[in-house]
Design a protein around this motif. Sequence first.
Motif, short mmCIF file in Angstrom:
data_model
loop_
_atom_site.label_atom_id
_atom_site.label_comp_id
_atom_site.label_asym_id
_atom_site.label_seq_id
_atom_site.Cartn_x
_atom_site.Cartn_y
_atom_site.Cartn_z
N ASP A 1 0.89 -1.15 0.00
CA ASP A 1 0.00 0.00 0.00
C ASP A 1 0.93 1.20 0.00
N ASN A 2 1.18 1.70 -1.19
CA ASN A 2 2.16 2.75 -1.35
C ASN A 2 1.81 4.01 -0.56
N ALA A 3 0.52 4.33 -0.54
CA ALA A 3 0.08 5.54 0.14
C ALA A 3 0.36 5.48 1.63
N LYS A 4 0.31 4.28 2.19
CA LYS A 4 0.55 4.10 3.62
C LYS A 4 1.96 3.62 3.90
N ALA A 5 2.75 3.42 2.85
CA ALA A 5 4.11 2.89 3.01
C ALA A 5 4.09 1.59 3.79
N MET A 6 3.19 0.70 3.40
CA MET A 6 3.05 -0.59 4.08
C MET A 6 3.25 -1.72 3.09
N VAL A 7 3.79 -2.80 3.61
CA VAL A 7 3.92 -4.04 2.85
C VAL A 7 3.28 -5.14 3.69
N TYR A 8 2.59 -6.05 3.02
CA TYR A 8 1.86 -7.09 3.73
C TYR A 8 2.25 -8.48 3.22
N LEU A 9 2.19 -9.43 4.10
CA LEU A 9 2.31 -10.84 3.72
C LEU A 9 1.06 -11.53 4.25
N GLN A 10 0.21 -11.93 3.34
CA GLN A 10 -1.02 -12.61 3.70
C GLN A 10 -0.79 -14.10 3.58
N MET A 11 -1.03 -14.80 4.68
CA MET A 11 -0.76 -16.23 4.74
C MET A 11 -2.05 -16.98 5.06
N SER A 12 -2.29 -18.04 4.34
CA SER A 12 -3.48 -18.83 4.57
C SER A 12 -3.10 -20.31 4.63
#
Length: 126
Positions: A73-84
């Motif tokens: 999420d560039n606007a929030k300067a966030m990177v996510y790792l979604q694990m299922s």
Amino acid sequence: QVQLVQSGGGLVQAGGSLTLSCAASGRTASRYMVAWFRQSQGAEREFLARVNWDGSGTFVADHVKDRFTVSTDNAKAMVYLQMSSLKPEDTAVYYCAAGVRAVGQITRVARGYSSWGQGTLVTVSS
């Protein structure tokens, strides 16, 4: 230099899902790439996924690609790792990392990244 702060680890039952977050500050220009690694006890740090800050160049390692997703999420300067569909063997300390954008194998090894988050423990119970 990019500073990274992680959140979102914890205990989850096998088959469950979890999303890890990585907040970046400092130099988050599009010239940087971000990756996720993990390290279980007694093992080497293992590459999981990478993405450029602008969201391009997504790559997820074969052994987790059916279960893990990386996004930004560039606007929030966030990177996510979604694990299922988590498994007990996913138990490890997970790290996000940032480095100057590159291509090829260097993007899938730890030495390609100069900034690291503090690590967050994910424990998957059976």
